[in-house]
Design an enzyme around this catalytic site. Structure first.
Site, mmCIF file in Angstrom:
data_model
loop_
_atom_site.group_PDB
_atom_site.id
_atom_site.type_symbol
_atom_site.label_atom_id
_atom_site.label_comp_id
_atom_site.label_asym_id
_atom_site.label_seq_id
_atom_site.Cartn_x
_atom_site.Cartn_y
_atom_site.Cartn_z
ATOM 1 N N GLY A 46 0.844 -1.186 0.000
ATOM 2 C CA GLY A 46 0.000 0.000 0.000
ATOM 3 C C GLY A 46 0.877 1.232 0.000
ATOM 4 N N GLN A 51 2.977 9.940 1.613
ATOM 5 C CA GLN A 51 4.333 9.388 1.609
ATOM 6 C C GLN A 51 5.171 9.855 0.421
ATOM 7 O OE1 GLN A 51 2.727 5.241 2.275
ATOM 8 N NE2 GLN A 51 4.654 5.105 3.391
ATOM 9 N N CYS A 98 6.328 -0.514 6.812
ATOM 10 C CA CYS A 98 5.915 0.737 6.177
ATOM 11 C C CYS A 98 7.053 1.225 5.297
ATOM 12 C CB CYS A 98 5.610 1.770 7.262
ATOM 13 S SG CYS A 98 5.173 3.395 6.604
ATOM 14 N N LEU A 99 6.753 1.682 4.091
ATOM 15 C CA LEU A 99 7.803 2.152 3.180
ATOM 16 C C LEU A 99 8.505 3.398 3.713
ATOM 17 C CD1 LEU A 99 6.135 1.615 -0.327
ATOM 18 C CD2 LEU A 99 7.788 0.150 0.848
ATOM 19 N N HIS A 140 -3.785 1.109 7.963
ATOM 20 C CA HIS A 140 -2.430 1.679 7.971
ATOM 21 C C HIS A 140 -2.353 2.869 7.007
ATOM 22 C CE1 HIS A 140 2.133 1.225 7.989
ATOM 23 N NE2 HIS A 140 1.928 1.988 6.932
ATOM 24 N N GLU A 141 -2.895 2.690 5.791
ATOM 25 C CA GLU A 141 -2.800 3.756 4.784
ATOM 26 C C GLU A 141 -3.724 4.927 5.134
ATOM 27 O OE1 GLU A 141 -0.310 3.611 2.987
ATOM 28 O OE2 GLU A 141 0.115 1.480 3.165
ATOM 29 N N HIS A 144 -2.016 7.233 7.425
ATOM 30 C CA HIS A 144 -1.072 8.155 6.787
ATOM 31 C C HIS A 144 -1.769 9.454 6.374
ATOM 32 C CE1 HIS A 144 2.751 6.135 6.576
ATOM 33 N NE2 HIS A 144 2.261 5.053 5.988
#
Ligand code: NI
Length: 192
Positions: A46, A51, A98-99, A140-141, A144
C-alpha cells in the site's frame, strides 16, 4: 510515469493531514499512475499520497492484501476520500511494515475487519472490505492521510526500539548512497 522518492520518517510532511480530493482530472490520474509505479518499485502492499509528498486524501492498495496470490496481476485498488463505515471490535496483533520505515517491522494491533466507502480515480463511489492483512493495509494507509504512522500505535518500549533500528537503517542507506552516487552523477570528478 515515474518512480517517486518515498519520504522517510521523521519527514515532517508525514505528520500532515491530507485534504479531500475535489478534482478528478488527468493530473490526479497521473499521480495515481506514478504512485502505482512507486509502490511496485518499492514492493509495498500500500502507499498513501502523503508518503510521496502530496497532501491529497488518496491511497492505493495491492489486491494481494485482500486476495493473496489470486490478486496478483489485478489492478490496484484506488481509495480516495475514504470514510470508515464499520470496523470489528475483534482485533489482531501482527507484524507491520511501512515504506517510510524501510526494513522495520513491529507488531501492531488492528481491528480484524473493516469496511470503508471511498471514490476511485474517476470519482465513482465504491465500498471496500478487508479482513486480516486487508483490514491492516486499509487502516495503515488511512492513518497516513491523518498524519499518523505505525509507531504511534505501539508501547513506548516497542516505539523506542523501532526508531533506533530505523535510524540505524537510514544511516546505512545514506552511507551506501555516498558510495554509489558520485560515480553515477555526470560531471562529477572524484578527488585524487
Ligand atoms: Ni506506511
Amino acid at each position: 510515469m515515474a518512480v517517486l522518492p518515498v519520504l522517510a520518517y521523521p519527514n515532517p510532511f508525514l505528520r500532515k493531514a491530507a485534504k479531500r480530493v475535489e478534482q478528478f482530472d488527468d493530473e490526479l490520474r497521473r499521480l495515481v499512475a506514478d504512485m502505482e509505479e512507486t509502490m511496485a518499485a518499492e514492493e509495498g502492499l500500500g502507499l498513501a499520497a502523503t508518503q510521496i509528498g502530496s497532501d491529497l486524501q488518496l491511497l492505493i492498495l495491492d489486491p494481494y492484501a485482500f486476495e493473496g496470490d489470486a490478486g496478483r496481476g489485478k489492478p490496484n485498488v484506488v481509495v480516495i476520500n475514504p470514510e470508515i463505515v464499520w470496523q470489528s471490535e475483534e482485533k489482531i496483533l501482527a507484524e507491520e511494515g511501512c515504506l517510510s520505515f524501510p526494513g522495520v517491522y513491529i507488531p501492531v494491533e488492528r481491528p480484524k475487519r473493516v469496511r470503508i466507502r471511498a471514490l476511485d480515480a474517476n470519482g465513482q463511489p465504491h465500498e471496500l472490505e478487508g479482513e486480516g492483512l486487508g483490514a491492516r493495509a486499509i487502516l495503515h494507509e488511512i492513518d497516513h492521510l491523518k498524519g499518523v504512522v505505525m509507531v504511534d500505535h505501539v508501547s513506548h518500549l516497542v516505539r523506542t526500539r523501532a526508531l533506533k533500528k530505523h535510524q540505524r537503517n537510514q544511516l546505512t542507506a545514506k552511507s551506501e548512497e555516498r558510495e554509489t552516487v558520485p560515480a553515477a552523477r555526470p560531471g562529477f570528478r572524484p578527488k585524487r
